[in-house]
Design a protein around this motif. Structure first.
Motif, PDB file in Angstrom:
ATOM      1  N   LYS A 154      16.707  26.684  27.448  1.00  0.00           N
ATOM      2  CA  LYS A 154      16.641  25.407  26.932  1.00  0.00           C
ATOM      3  C   LYS A 154      16.425  25.254  25.148  1.00  0.00           C
ATOM      4  O   LYS A 154      16.248  24.184  24.832  1.00  0.00           O
ATOM      5  N   CYS A 155      16.424  26.281  24.685  1.00  0.00           N
ATOM      6  CA  CYS A 155      16.156  26.303  23.212  1.00  0.00           C
ATOM      7  C   CYS A 155      17.564  26.440  22.331  1.00  0.00           C
ATOM      8  O   CYS A 155      18.400  26.920  22.858  1.00  0.00           O
ATOM      9  N   ARG A 156      17.392  25.593  21.360  1.00  0.00           N
ATOM     10  CA  ARG A 156      18.712  25.647  20.430  1.00  0.00           C
ATOM     11  C   ARG A 156      18.840  26.240  19.258  1.00  0.00           C
ATOM     12  O   ARG A 156      17.576  25.951  18.532  1.00  0.00           O
ATOM     13  N   ALA A 157      19.768  26.687  18.703  1.00  0.00           N
ATOM     14  CA  ALA A 157      19.715  27.638  17.377  1.00  0.00           C
ATOM     15  C   ALA A 157      20.674  27.024  16.477  1.00  0.00           C
ATOM     16  O   ALA A 157      21.931  26.786  17.136  1.00  0.00           O
ATOM     17  N   LEU A 158      20.653  27.081  15.082  1.00  0.00           N
ATOM     18  CA  LEU A 158      21.599  26.455  14.532  1.00  0.00           C
ATOM     19  C   LEU A 158      21.878  27.605  13.260  1.00  0.00           C
ATOM     20  O   LEU A 158      20.610  28.068  12.617  1.00  0.00           O
ATOM     21  N   ASP A 159      22.874  28.183  13.133  1.00  0.00           N
ATOM     22  CA  ASP A 159      23.352  29.242  12.361  1.00  0.00           C
ATOM     23  C   ASP A 159      24.066  28.477  10.942  1.00  0.00           C
ATOM     24  O   ASP A 159      25.212  28.446  11.089  1.00  0.00           O
ATOM     25  N   VAL A 160      23.331  28.170  10.074  1.00  0.00           N
ATOM     26  CA  VAL A 160      23.874  27.307   9.051  1.00  0.00           C
ATOM     27  C   VAL A 160      24.498  28.561   7.822  1.00  0.00           C
ATOM     28  O   VAL A 160      24.025  29.344   7.363  1.00  0.00           O
ATOM     29  N   GLY A 161      26.031  28.103   7.806  1.00  0.00           N
ATOM     30  CA  GLY A 161      26.688  29.144   7.010  1.00  0.00           C
ATOM     31  C   GLY A 161      26.986  30.547   7.537  1.00  0.00           C
ATOM     32  O   GLY A 161      26.480  31.585   6.870  1.00  0.00           O
ATOM     33  N   GLY A 162      26.902  30.521   8.728  1.00  0.00           N
ATOM     34  CA  GLY A 162      26.740  31.772   9.922  1.00  0.00           C
ATOM     35  C   GLY A 162      27.886  32.657   9.758  1.00  0.00           C
ATOM     36  O   GLY A 162      27.883  33.759  10.095  1.00  0.00           O
ATOM     37  N   GLY A 163      29.134  32.256   8.693  1.00  0.00           N
ATOM     38  CA  GLY A 163      29.975  33.335   8.510  1.00  0.00           C
ATOM     39  C   GLY A 163      30.622  33.771   9.745  1.00  0.00           C
ATOM     40  O   GLY A 163      31.201  32.776  10.541  1.00  0.00           O
TER      41      GLY A 163
END
Length: 274
Positions: free
Chosen positions: A49-58
């Protein structure tokens, strides 16, 4: 899952294949794998249930690693060409269901996501390319949950001074880089922003993020002229670089600086403003 919003100019990344090829070189692999290991030890053990955001993840290296651990990941990038390559990675690693792709820019984070939407936010080698890093960090902090983990990696100004002095022998340019705001990017040939550790600490402190770890990434490798490495030699260099990057005296001169930070409950009110 895919969604899209207005995009800023990302013309420098139209040749995404060039970047993807770089990430397969020893230098590219070291940067990605060292940054991942530095961050991994601070991630929650239970990814349910954990969320991750990869900003500019290429092309999605960090996104795939997070998804393999069980996190639900959003990979956000302003280059459709990067995302086209990134979409191929999850299927090969059997994590397609856990990664969503978002063609957007950091300026739209607040439009796309509610406050405190993510347990983990990754922002590796993006702040160098955007006009206003402080606003980007503020908006990232806005979507990070209390006690969430934020990993940011940027080009280190001191590392650029050493690279130019040692690799090219251009003493005048090396001296200028001591105070330069931008340097020439060796891959695309355009100007990119550089930072020192104090600047990153200040950016994080201004939005209520607390530094929990600091690492240097690629301390000595850039001066070894090793384009091809056997697996055993690569593993040895990876181990050495990991040890060096954990020590402050080497962090100060590494090619890249990585900082792991956390947003505490006490500071949450500092990042909810416009």
């Amino acid at each position: 899952m895919e969604f899209e919003i207005g995009i800023l100019d990302t013309s420098r990344f139209q040749d995404a294949a060039k970047y993807a090829a770089y990430l397969k070189t020893p230098a590219g692999r070291l940067r990605s794998e060292l940054a991942w290991e530095n961050m991994r030890r601070f991630l929650p053990r239970n990814a349910s249930k954990c969320r991750a955001l990869d900003v500019g993840g290429g092309i999605g290296f960090a996104s795939v690693q997070l998804a393999r651990m069980g996190f639900e990941v959003v990979l956000l990038d302003g280059s459709e060409q990067m995302l086209q390559i990134a979409r191929q990675q999850p299927e090969a690693c059997r994590v397609t269901a856990r990664i969503s792709f978002c063609h957007a820019d950091t300026g739209q984070l607040r439009e796309l996501f509610d406050a405190e939407s993510f347990d983990i936010v990754v922002c590796h080698n993006l702040l160098e390319y955007i006009e206003d890093p402080s606003t980007a960090v503020r908006d990232i902090a806005h979507v990070l949950r209390n006690d969430g983990v934020f990993s940011v990696m940027v080009r280190n100004r001191a590392g650029e001074v050493l690279r130019v002095a040692i690799k090219s022998g251009d003493w005048k340019l090396a001296a200028a880089n001591l105070t330069a705001e931008t340097v020439a990017d060796s891959l695309y040939g355009e100007r990119v922003r550089v930072f020192d550790l104090a600047e990153i600490r200040d950016l994080l402190a201004r939005v209520g993020l607390n530094v929990v770890a600091e690492h240097g990434v690629r301390v000595v490798f850039d001066y070894l002229d090793l384009e091809r490495l056997a697996d055993a030699a690569y593993s040895q260099i990876l181990e050495l670089e990991s040890a060096l990057g954990a020590r402050p005296e080497f962090t100060a001169i590494a090619r890249y600086t990585q900082v792991i930070a956390s947003r505490s409950c006490a500071s949450s009110s500092e990042v909810t403003g416009p």
